[in-house]
Design a protein around this motif. Sequence first.
Motif, PDB file in Angstrom:
ATOM      1  N   PRO A   7       0.934  -1.047  -0.167  1.00 21.38           N
ATOM      2  CA  PRO A   7      -0.003   0.022  -0.121  1.00 21.38           C
ATOM      3  C   PRO A   7       1.018   1.243  -0.174  1.00 21.38           C
ATOM      4  N   GLY A  19      -5.574   5.016  -8.797  1.00 17.36           N
ATOM      5  CA  GLY A  19      -5.704   3.723  -8.985  1.00 17.36           C
ATOM      6  C   GLY A  19      -6.389   3.360  -7.444  1.00 17.36           C
ATOM      7  N   ASP A  20      -5.690   1.908  -7.320  1.00 14.51           N
ATOM      8  CA  ASP A  20      -6.106   1.493  -6.094  1.00 14.51           C
ATOM      9  C   ASP A  20      -4.880   1.497  -5.050  1.00 14.51           C
TER      10      ASP A  20
END
Length: 140
Positions: A7, A19-20
């Motif tokens: 992350p 994005g993610d």
Amino acid sequence: MIRGSVPNGMWGTDANAPGDGLLPDRILGVRLTSPPIAYGTDTGFIDEKAISFDPLPLDGGNPLDPAEEPTGPLPQRPGGVIGKISDGIDAESARPARTELARALDSLGVISAQIDQDLSTYADAAGTAFTAEPMLVPVG
């Protein structure tokens, strides 16, 4: 090398990652393996030298004797060591050395990313990481 996504919020530098929010292809660890042990079917010949021992000299002190006096410099607790760790870990003078270490590791293929230059969180944590001032052994 074990690689995967991490992350950005924890390991990245872009607060608004698109994005993610995952940083792809980061080193997560290393897997070390060794070949299986090849056990034989017997012990082979064992002579008396293989099971002999080295006798302790009668004229010297046994280093495992609990009554033996300690030798060498005694550990000291000078105080202020935690403060030096806290002051030094994020010092401006330490940052070039960390950068050089990162470059060396990068040239060896161990890491391929920038390292954090801001270690202020670690400096703050040094005050609570120790239960007592560390003991040091003087050099010389």
